[in-house]
Scaffold this active site. Sequence first.
Site, PDB file in Angstrom:
ATOM      1  CB  CYS A 274       4.396  -7.366  -9.403  1.00  0.00           C
ATOM      2  SG  CYS A 274       5.584  -6.154  -9.280  1.00  0.00           S
TER       3      CYS A 274
ATOM      4  CG  HIS B 248       6.763  -2.749 -12.442  1.00  0.00           C
ATOM      5  ND1 HIS B 248       6.243  -3.723 -11.636  1.00  0.00           N
ATOM      6  CD2 HIS B 248       7.827  -3.069 -13.302  1.00  0.00           C
ATOM      7  CE1 HIS B 248       6.929  -5.080 -12.298  1.00  0.00           C
ATOM      8  NE2 HIS B 248       7.847  -4.726 -13.009  1.00  0.00           N
TER       9      HIS B 248
ATOM     10  CD  GLU C  81       1.980  -1.235 -10.565  1.00  0.00           C
ATOM     11  OE1 GLU C  81       1.319  -2.127 -10.440  1.00  0.00           O
ATOM     12  OE2 GLU C  81       3.020  -1.041 -11.336  1.00  0.00           O
TER      13      GLU C  81
ATOM     14  CB  CYS D 127       4.330  -2.753  -7.417  1.00  0.00           C
ATOM     15  SG  CYS D 127       5.334  -2.113  -8.716  1.00  0.00           S
TER      16      CYS D 127
END
Length: 145
Positions: free
Chosen positions: A84, A54, A56, A87
């Site tokens: 999410c 992701h 992040e 993360c």
Amino acid sequence: MKLDDTYFMKLALKEAEKAEIQGEVPVGAVVVVDQRVIARAHNLTEKLNDVTAHAEMQAITSAANFLNGKYLVGCTLYVTLEPCVMCAGALIWSQLDRLVYACKDSKRGFQQAAIKLHPKTKISSGVMEADSKKMLQDFFLKKRK
């Protein structure tokens, strides 16, 4: 000149555009310390065939490498979509000072899951929300055609 949240979120949106061009879900992130961008990232889950790639996570790793340490004390993460749960866990461990995200993720966002970030982390949301939401909606509309 003092740069504001909108300025840095625009940079995160540029990263999201890069993700979209590559066929990734358009989420982008930047990490800032003392008004200086130290990391830029976007989703790479398809390219790397890695569910953990992701924006992040990529930004956290890049910023930690830049700082030569695992903690992001003094840093702000700007991201185009609410992180999410995965993360958020990484953000807790990173001891990030501040999280700024554009739009909420009502299905997978950490706040709907009642996850609390590090006690010292300040959270702001809604910065350029409409732009981020439109980019995501357009992306998924194209995918469904």
